[in-house]
Design a protein around this motif. Sequence first.
Motif, short mmCIF file in Angstrom:
data_model
loop_
_atom_site.label_atom_id
_atom_site.label_comp_id
_atom_site.label_asym_id
_atom_site.label_seq_id
_atom_site.Cartn_x
_atom_site.Cartn_y
_atom_site.Cartn_z
N SER A 113 -84.07 -46.83 -6.26
CA SER A 113 -82.76 -46.98 -6.91
C SER A 113 -82.04 -48.25 -6.48
CB SER A 113 -81.89 -45.76 -6.60
OG SER A 113 -81.65 -45.66 -5.21
N MET A 114 -81.03 -48.59 -7.23
CA MET A 114 -80.17 -49.73 -6.98
C MET A 114 -78.78 -49.37 -7.49
SD MET A 114 -81.35 -52.25 -10.16
CE MET A 114 -80.25 -53.59 -9.72
N GLN A 115 -77.82 -50.19 -7.16
CA GLN A 115 -76.50 -50.00 -7.75
C GLN A 115 -76.59 -50.30 -9.24
OE1 GLN A 115 -73.40 -52.33 -5.98
NE2 GLN A 115 -71.87 -51.81 -7.53
N THR A 116 -76.08 -49.42 -10.06
CA THR A 116 -76.17 -49.61 -11.51
C THR A 116 -75.55 -50.95 -11.91
OG1 THR A 116 -76.01 -47.22 -11.88
CG2 THR A 116 -75.60 -48.67 -13.78
N PRO A 117 -76.34 -51.84 -12.52
CA PRO A 117 -75.80 -53.14 -12.92
C PRO A 117 -74.69 -53.01 -13.96
CG PRO A 117 -78.21 -53.12 -12.97
CD PRO A 117 -77.78 -51.70 -12.84
N LYS A 118 -73.79 -53.96 -13.94
CA LYS A 118 -72.73 -54.01 -14.94
C LYS A 118 -72.87 -55.29 -15.75
CE LYS A 118 -69.33 -51.35 -12.31
NZ LYS A 118 -67.95 -51.34 -11.73
N ALA A 119 -72.29 -55.30 -16.91
CA ALA A 119 -72.32 -56.48 -17.77
C ALA A 119 -71.02 -57.26 -17.65
CB ALA A 119 -72.56 -56.07 -19.22
N TYR A 120 -71.12 -58.56 -17.40
CA TYR A 120 -69.97 -59.47 -17.42
C TYR A 120 -68.88 -59.08 -16.41
CZ TYR A 120 -72.32 -60.55 -21.80
OH TYR A 120 -73.26 -60.86 -22.76
N ALA A 121 -69.30 -58.62 -15.25
CA ALA A 121 -68.35 -58.35 -14.16
C ALA A 121 -68.52 -59.43 -13.09
CB ALA A 121 -68.57 -56.95 -13.60
#
Length: 269
Positions: free
Chosen positions: A11-19
């Motif tokens: 697992s990883m930290q859920t990526p975000k878009a344009y943050a």
Amino acid sequence: MNFLLELLNSSMQTPKAYASFLESWFHYLSLLILVISTYFFAKKFKTSTVPQTKKILLMSGLLMIFLEIYKQVIFTYQAGHYQWYAFPFQFCSTPMYLFTIYGISKNKKIDTYLLSFLATYSTFAGIAVMLYPADVFIPTIGINIQTMIHHGLMASIGISLLITKIEFKFKGFLKGSLVFLILLVVALSMNLLFNLSTIDQTFNMFFINERFGNHIPILSLIEPHVNSITFLMIYFIGFSFVAALIWVIGLLIKKSLYKEKINISEIFA
């Protein structure tokens, strides 16, 4: 086997878009790779022969299928049973099959139909997810990599085919529309067959199964107010309209690159 599955389920930290960069580095990296791969494929396709183009698409299709198998295994492992909602026949799933079919096809007529779809409908879907990936990112590292490779190949190969391999004739665009119609009918048939089963899960291929509803922007607002036949017609027309916009943009880019004037009569000849 459990160790391997746990490794693939890392697992990883859920990526975000344009943050911020820390939150969105994965998305930004994916966009950078998209630009680089688009340049690579466009340059390659500009001089590639048909067998060379087929080889590239075949290898891409097989890679996408391999990663899709991984996705199916991990989703099943995470849930403890098969997840029918993730069955690989959504709109964005179809390019991996069509890349592969084009790669092994010996029929030149079929090839033109497949290329038309892959350069327009598939391109639109790939670009849309790469630019707005919020719904596809999850905490599983491998799935995030899989979805970015999958949609990135759709976008980069589609754009490259559009500006290098497509003859801009409107009847050529209609070939892609026919492929989309066939895929739509297949998805509808699969939904109807699933609805006859006793499986208590979501199965909504192309998101046109009225039993589960549609969540695609704009279409989700229209669906409750029309009957199923009308909705399918609007769905087909809506996707085709956006694909046509991609086709027109490709035409403008190609004419601009070669400093040619657009001849409407030639397009509709």
